[in-house]
Structure formats: C-alpha cells, structure tokens
Design a protein around this motif. Sequence first.
Motif, PDB file in Angstrom:
ATOM      1  N   THR A  21       0.823  -1.200   0.000  1.00 29.78           N
ATOM      2  CA  THR A  21       0.000   0.000   0.000  1.00 29.78           C
ATOM      3  C   THR A  21       0.847   1.235   0.000  1.00 29.78           C
ATOM      4  O   THR A  21       2.016   1.216   0.344  1.00 29.78           O
ATOM      5  N   SER A  22       0.212   2.331  -0.346  1.00 31.38           N
ATOM      6  CA  SER A  22       0.873   3.629  -0.194  1.00 31.38           C
ATOM      7  C   SER A  22       0.533   4.166   1.177  1.00 31.38           C
ATOM      8  O   SER A  22      -0.520   3.890   1.732  1.00 31.38           O
ATOM      9  N   GLY A 857      -3.419  -6.666   7.013  1.00 34.37           N
ATOM     10  CA  GLY A 857      -4.812  -6.393   6.637  1.00 34.37           C
ATOM     11  C   GLY A 857      -5.347  -5.163   7.318  1.00 34.37           C
ATOM     12  O   GLY A 857      -6.051  -4.345   6.723  1.00 34.37           O
ATOM     13  N   LEU A 858      -5.009  -5.028   8.575  1.00 37.19           N
ATOM     14  CA  LEU A 858      -5.390  -3.843   9.335  1.00 37.19           C
ATOM     15  C   LEU A 858      -4.775  -2.594   8.710  1.00 37.19           C
ATOM     16  O   LEU A 858      -5.429  -1.551   8.579  1.00 37.19           O
ATOM     17  N   GLU A 859      -3.527  -2.716   8.318  1.00 33.94           N
ATOM     18  CA  GLU A 859      -2.838  -1.591   7.684  1.00 33.94           C
ATOM     19  C   GLU A 859      -3.599  -1.133   6.449  1.00 33.94           C
ATOM     20  O   GLU A 859      -3.795   0.063   6.215  1.00 33.94           O
ATOM     21  N   SER A 942      -9.336   6.791  -5.863  1.00 30.50           N
ATOM     22  CA  SER A 942      -9.293   5.337  -5.891  1.00 30.50           C
ATOM     23  C   SER A 942      -8.155   4.856  -5.002  1.00 30.50           C
ATOM     24  O   SER A 942      -7.208   5.602  -4.721  1.00 30.50           O
ATOM     25  N   PHE A 943      -8.269   3.603  -4.593  1.00 29.00           N
ATOM     26  CA  PHE A 943      -7.267   3.022  -3.699  1.00 29.00           C
ATOM     27  C   PHE A 943      -6.925   1.624  -4.206  1.00 29.00           C
ATOM     28  O   PHE A 943      -7.820   0.796  -4.403  1.00 29.00           O
ATOM     29  N   LEU A 944      -5.626   1.386  -4.434  1.00 26.71           N
ATOM     30  CA  LEU A 944      -5.178   0.102  -4.983  1.00 26.71           C
ATOM     31  C   LEU A 944      -4.863  -0.873  -3.860  1.00 26.71           C
ATOM     32  O   LEU A 944      -4.043  -0.581  -2.985  1.00 26.71           O
ATOM     33  N   ILE A 945      -5.503  -2.046  -3.921  1.00 30.81           N
ATOM     34  CA  ILE A 945      -5.208  -3.135  -3.000  1.00 30.81           C
ATOM     35  C   ILE A 945      -4.444  -4.197  -3.769  1.00 30.81           C
ATOM     36  O   ILE A 945      -4.862  -4.609  -4.848  1.00 30.81           O
ATOM     37  N   ASN A 946      -3.315  -4.599  -3.198  1.00 33.04           N
ATOM     38  CA  ASN A 946      -2.450  -5.585  -3.862  1.00 33.04           C
ATOM     39  C   ASN A 946      -2.219  -6.735  -2.891  1.00 33.04           C
ATOM     40  O   ASN A 946      -1.542  -6.577  -1.879  1.00 33.04           O
ATOM     41  N   LEU A 947      -2.800  -7.885  -3.184  1.00 32.26           N
ATOM     42  CA  LEU A 947      -2.753  -9.015  -2.264  1.00 32.26           C
ATOM     43  C   LEU A 947      -1.813 -10.107  -2.752  1.00 32.26           C
ATOM     44  O   LEU A 947      -1.736 -10.378  -3.946  1.00 32.26           O
ATOM     45  N   GLU A 948      -1.157 -10.729  -1.792  1.00 34.29           N
ATOM     46  CA  GLU A 948      -0.357 -11.921  -2.032  1.00 34.29           C
ATOM     47  C   GLU A 948       0.589 -11.743  -3.220  1.00 34.29           C
ATOM     48  O   GLU A 948       0.612 -12.524  -4.166  1.00 34.29           O
TER      49      GLU A 948
END
Length: 996
Positions: A21-22, A857-859, A942-948
Amino acid sequence: WWYVLIVGVGALLHPALSFNTSRCQNVSSTEGTVHPAAAQGAGPYRDSVLLPRTEFPMKLTGQNLIDREVQIQQECGFAELYSWQRERKAKKEYCLHDGPPYANGDPHVGHALNKILKDIQNRFEMLRGKQVHYVPGWDCHGLPIELKALGELGTSGLSPLQIRQKAREFAEGAIARQRAAFQRWGVMADWDKCYYTFDGTYEAAQLKVFQDMHSKGLIYQDYKPVFWSPSSRTALAEAELEYNPQHVSKAIYATFALATLPPKMAEAVGELGSISVLVWTTQPWTIPANQAVCFMPNAQYSVVKRRDSSQLLLVATERVSSLATLLSTELESVGTFTGTELEGGVCQHPTIPKKEVPLLPANFVTMGKGTGLVHTAPAHGMEDYSVASHFKLSVECIVDEEGRFTELAGPELQSLSVMGEGNDTVISMLKAVGSLVKEEECVHSYPYDWRSKEPVVIRPSKQWFIDIASLKDKAKEVLAKVRVIPESARGSLLAHLDRRPYWCISRQRSWGVPIPVFYHKETGEPLINKHTVSHVTQLFSEKGSDCWWELPLESLLPPEVLKKVSHPGEVTDYERGDDVLDIWFDSGTSWAAVLGGEALADVYVEGKDQIGGWFQSSLLTSVAVQKRAPYKALMIHDFVISEKGEKMSKSLGNIVDPDTVIHGGEDPSVSPAYGVDVLRWWVAESNVFSEVQIGPNVLNSARDSINKLRNTLKFLLGNLQGFDPRTQAVDPKEMHYIDQYLLHLLRNYSMKMTDAYNDFGAGRAIRLLQAFITRDLSKFYFSIIKDRLYCDPEDSLGRRSCQTVLEEILDGVTRSIAPILPHLAEEVYLHAPGHNEGETLFRSGWIKSSPVWRRPGLEEAVEGACAIRDSFLSSIPGRNAAEYELTIEIEPGLLFELIESLQDEPTSSSSQLTELMMSSQTTLTSALPRDLPADALISNGSFLINLEGGVIREDSAYQVAAVPTSMARCPRCRRYTSSSPDCPCPRCQTILTRAQ
C-alpha cells in the motif's frame, strides 16, 4: 469477488496476509494543539474532561538544566552502569576498543565527537543485551608532552629521570581533566579501570610484541635516511608528519658537466663540444651530497643546443618544449637517445672538484616536472637511498641533528642551517662556477613536524626499523576482510600501506618506553635477544620503565642472562641504549595490552588522521604477531570545524569549548548552557563522514529539536497519568483498529531504528525519530485520538486501548533515543508508568515490539480510510472537518469490506471510521443518495489493493460527499453531535450521569 465471499473481512485482517500500500497522508495537527474540550475555561464541564497532567517539564534551561543532568547521572547510576552490565549474564560480547587520546591538553570538541560516537554505539549494544567491553585509555608518552612539561626549562641540566617525572606529572594532569569531561558527557565506562601507556603492565605487554617481531627478523637496526625534525631533534615516522601545501622552496635548474660521455652518445654527437646534464631540485642544499644523476630507462632523451648561448644540455625529450618556454630561448635538438643508451656516462660534480658521479637508471624518475634527470643524494632522499643500496653508492650524512651542515660539507658550508643560509650559500656556489641555469620560487607540499610545525629534513642515522615490506602483502590480505565505514576510506588505508617501505620506531628522547637494547662499548654492536628482552620485560612489569635509568646495569643485564648469549663478555663491556620507542608503536600494541590473548575487537572508531596512524600501527603489529587484524571493522569519522567552515584555532578565535557548550559562558545571552544532551544530539545528527560543523546555529537547532521531542514526550506522559500498563493494558486484539495500526507502525519504527544503530547510523536514527513523531504521531494519531482521550470515560475500552498504545509509543520512543540522549531518556523513565521505583531504563533493555503487532490487513483498512479522508480534507481547505457530515460511497468489493470493518452500522457519529475522518457523522454506502443538498462538496479517488504479491489486485473507486452538519456543538466535548447547543451530546450525557 470470490475472495471476499470466501474469506470475508476477518480473514483480510489476518496477520498472514500481505498488502502493498501507499502511506496515508497526514492532517495538519500537532500534539501541542489544544482539543476543543480543553479550551472551555471555567465552564461547568471542565472537571469532567480528562486533560493531560504530568510533572515532566516542557523545557529545562540554565542552572536547572545542569543540575538536573547531574542529578540524573547520580540517581540512575551512570557511574555503575558499565560494571553492572559486565557482571550480568550475556550470550554475546561487543568489544569497541578505545583508541587512546593524547594526554597533552584539555578536552575539546574533537574528543566530544569521538567519545560520544563510541558511547552511542556501546549503549545501543548494551541495551540489545550484549556485554560491552570498552576500556578507555590514554597515549601518555611522546615529544609534545615532554616539551609542554619542560616549558621554558628545556632539557639542559636535567637527567632523563627528571624529564620523565615532569612529563608524567603533566600527562596525569591532562588525563584527569579529560577523564572528568568524558564522565560529564555521560560516557559509559569503568573510569577506575582505564589503560595508560605509561603503566608498567602496559609497557611489558608492548615489549612482548617487540620481542616477537624482533625474533622474526621484522625489527632491525640500520643506517638509512629518515624524516628528521631539526626543531625537535629526533627521527619521525610518516604518521608524525603534516604536509604544508603552501611551503615555499627555492627551486633551481643546475648543470652537471658530462666528464665521460655515454658510448652511444659519443658516437652520435662527435665533436659538438661539452655537454651538461640539466637537473631540477627544490632542495639545493642537498647538491653537496650528490652521488649520481638518475634517468628513466624507457624514456627518450635529447641533447639540445640553446639558441641564446649555444650551450649543450641533456634533457628528457618530453620536457624540451616546457624548458624552452621556461628558459625563454629555443632549444634545437642535435641528438636523441633512449634512456638505456645513457648508461656509462659520468658527470663532474659542480661544487666538489675532482668528484665524479655516474648516470644511473631509476624507475622513480618521472616526466611531470623538471628535466627528466634527477639529482640523487642517497643520504637525503628515500628513493635516492634505494638507488644507493642497489649500486653500492656512499651514504654519507652532511647534516647534523640541528639541521646544520657538518664539516663533511666543507668549510664554506659548515654550521650553516640547511633550510636557511646554507641553502642560499649552495645556490651562490653553483652560480659562481657557472652551473646555475635558473632559480625560482616553488610553492609545493612539504613535510612538517606535526608538533613543532617546522619543516623537516631527510637525513640518515642509525635507527631501529620495522620491515613493512615483509608485512605488506599479509596486511592487505587481512584488511580485505575488515569492514570499513565508510567504504570509500579503504583506498586511503591501502595507499598508506603502499607508501611505507619501512617504519622507523626509534626516537631520541627521554619520555617513552626504552628500546631494550645494550651496546658493546668498543664495537657498538647491539645486544638484544629473547633472553635480554624477557628479563627487561619482567622488570618493567614490576617496576615500570623508569627502572631502565634507575637500576644499575648489573640488574638490567645480570650475569645469568648474559651467560645465555653467545660470546657474551662481561657486563661492564656493555652500556644501555638511549632511544625510546615511537609512540605509534606504543599505542599500536594496545590490542595486546588491553584486549589480550586471542581477543578481537568488533570495531575501532577514530578520526581520519588515524588512517595513517593508529589503524596502521595496530594492523601491522597484529599481523606481525597474530597474522590477522586486531579489528573486525573500522569506523572513520572526519574532523570538527567552525560553522563558517574554518579550521579551529586560537588565532581565529573560533574554538568551541565543550565545557562552555554544556555549562554556558560568562554571558548566557551569547553562550547559553545547552547541557550534555545537546552536545550528544549534535554528534549524532552530524554527517560524521565529512567535516562536522559546530557553532551557535547548529547548537540552537539541536536544542530546539530536543525541546520539540520533550513536547511529544510530555504529551504522552500527560495522557498516561493514572494508567498502569501492568494491570490496565488492553490486549491488541481488543483494541480499536487505529490503535492496532499504530502498534504496527511502532514495530516498523523499532526495526528501522535497530538497523540504523547496527550500521553506526545515529544520524539516520534521528531522522527516523523525527519522521515518526511528525508524520505518524503529531500529524496523524495524536490529532485523531484527543477526543477519545479527553472525553471518553476514564476506564472505557476505547480510552484504555489508546493509553495502552501511548504507553508502548512512549516506551519505544524513549528507548530508541536513549543511546543518544541518555539523560533525557532516564528523566522520562522516572516519570513513566509501569515499572517499580528505582528501576532505570538502561538496565531494562531495548525497544520491546511484538510480532502480533504486524497487521497487514489492518494496515490496508486504515490506510484506505486515510486515502478517503485525504480526499475529503482537500475539498474543505482551511475549514474544520468536525463541522461536516460525510457520506462515503465505495463500489462493492474488497475496499468496501475493509472500510466497513471500521463502522458496524451504516451511519454513526462515534465509529472508528468517524474518528479517522474527524467528522461529525459518517455514512458508508455503496451508492450516493440522489437527494444530496446543493451545497454538498463531492470529492473522489481510488485506492489500490495488492494481495499476495500481486496475485489479487483491486483498484477500488470511492466518492465522498461532505455537507455541513445540522447538529449543534456539544458544550462538553465540542463535537457537532448534540441536538441543542445547551445540551451535551448523548455520549457526554451518559458520562455526566455516571459521574453523579
């Protein structure tokens, strides 16, 4: 979608998940601002608001500051800390070997830079649980101490023992002053167990190294050129020289007539006439000692004719053009030869009739200056001496210990100073015989005696040397395994090694460790072996080195020792030597005297002047005896200069006295009392790998930075009043998400701090501290939690959750700055909750952080909310966020699920999401209502979520509609959550009712 449906929000907050995340932006706020609830004056609800309370002072100045620092040192056991940590059990030891400062003056800011740098590292390692080995020491011998001790008395009429007694007294006085200053600076050590190079046990350990090296053939006596100081009347080592780049010499071009032409030249030039070799030198006084003229074998040389005089000169072809300009005439080439074709030529010495000198090849000849032909005086040049050794030339000294010509130089020169009148006389002699072609002033770098600041000469004398050539390859090999900080300094270390073919270790003085050698009265042959040295070593260990002069010869060289020597003769056939060891050998053997045995220092930390000094002497002696370096790492700092970039000197009046920095000067308005921690902050904050500036601006800045830090610490302490983390702390799993998020940031902060200190990055540690306080605390967390701290019930979960985190922050920040600011850290610890009376920070360890604080995840949830808040705040510049009600639209997906975890109900004025937004009320929806008021302010992003690692990526859009709230301002908490201006909001009503 499938991911959200399967795992749900609970899984998204699981620590095992990783998000890229940023960072969220920050709102403009500080811990120093006052929450609206605190600004009610004597209003009816003031007593119900939990405002910060602490006796920790915002600022300490003047005598109060000085007294408090001394009090903290006493109360917190600064003097006993080193011994305490040496006695505790520890899995690892950390050894920082102290390079001995010179015991010849008062403490100065250079000392402060060095000692505080070391102390910062030692305190960090101790807090991390290591057992620190740090023994401070002093370099006590040498000419500067001897000269200062004697003052105007000189050595006339004083015995060596009288000189030594005065020098010892002077050194002891300087040590006492320096030691008191180092203690005042908070340097952690056992100050009753330091090392001194004049101690008998130290001297004995030094002689054992000397004996080991002598037995291996690495120490020998020889007659060869050395740097000689006429002003100090002693030989000097390379490390005892200072090069003056503005030295002015009288340089000359002079001719040596060719008495015998080289065979190849004779064939080529025939009957042209007399040819002279043209040489250039900046030391005309050495001409009477000339034994040869050298050329470069693979260069090209020309015989040229001067157009203005028809004189024929032999010079390097490469230099012809420059020489023609210099001599203001054309030079016509009449023959060209290779260097090797000059062999066999013989020159007539210009000032000594009937003396002839050969033309000889030498690879040290260069073409950058001069004529490409080098006047060679083996007695007065290191490279010249190498030519003499190879070709068996005479090495005859014509200069005495005072720098005057001896009778060997001839009656016209005898007793004249070679650097003054003698030099001028030689030039006149050359002019008289027609050999002087040109004289000019030459500004160049020239070696000076580092103590007397006077120029030195090179002259041969019988001295004791260490064979550096035999050690050089091994020294380079082991140095390659040493960590050098900064790495750029490695080249200088290697360059100093390359420049030293040998090391002169004997000095013609009284104040030092005697070289344990005896000389045969008739032959002058030295007597030194393992038996004689071992006996003297034992005597030094028991009685100190004064016994070399105190005891009769029969005690120093008893018959039973003499019998072990081949052809010993009688004791009366010998006399003791007068020379003492170079002080660089003194200090360079400290690894043997202080570390002992197989011990290896983790690091040596000194200024860049030790690249050619203590670092080198320690390396060479250790390689000779142990075949390894005595250190794993070298940390090399630069020097201290004035704020204007000038070197400090009494004549410029720009010296900064560390005692004045701490205690203030006569006029407090000009020289205020900054205290020790400001001095330590200055050291830590400075880029020590370049010149370190000090002055009022730098010190004021350091003081202001510490006061800002105190402001933060006071805020933390004030809000922890009455809180006991041992019984009232909230489990992280039960905390508000924003509080959990701060623990996550605190863990990252603690890991970065640890890395910074591990890399000797005290300056980086300060930058991390300031960024954490400014960005993560003052402008973000503190601005959000004040309402919960001041206006929630004292024992509520929300408030205790917040206090639990504030206590962890206080503890982490305090420990993280403790190596730099030990006085402030202990002062905070005295006020902090959660430990028993009498406990001290430095006996309780480093920052404590838990892996459970890592909540990716909290972050993501909190930082997604922060991104939304930033969009909202940018739509109301300069206005109060609390005056608005928000509607946040997020398209269904992962971001919606995360933000929904911060607010259980669709609309709330007390949710964690509302707290983060700092608004009056927040509504979370998947679609904005169509009936928004006309004055609604719409922002989006917008907010980018980048998982795994990128397996799952989701860029979620959102919109924020902000409308002025219709609610009234609560008279207690001052949030816009009340139905009437005169009536407290529902939360405050409940609290007030309970209080009744």
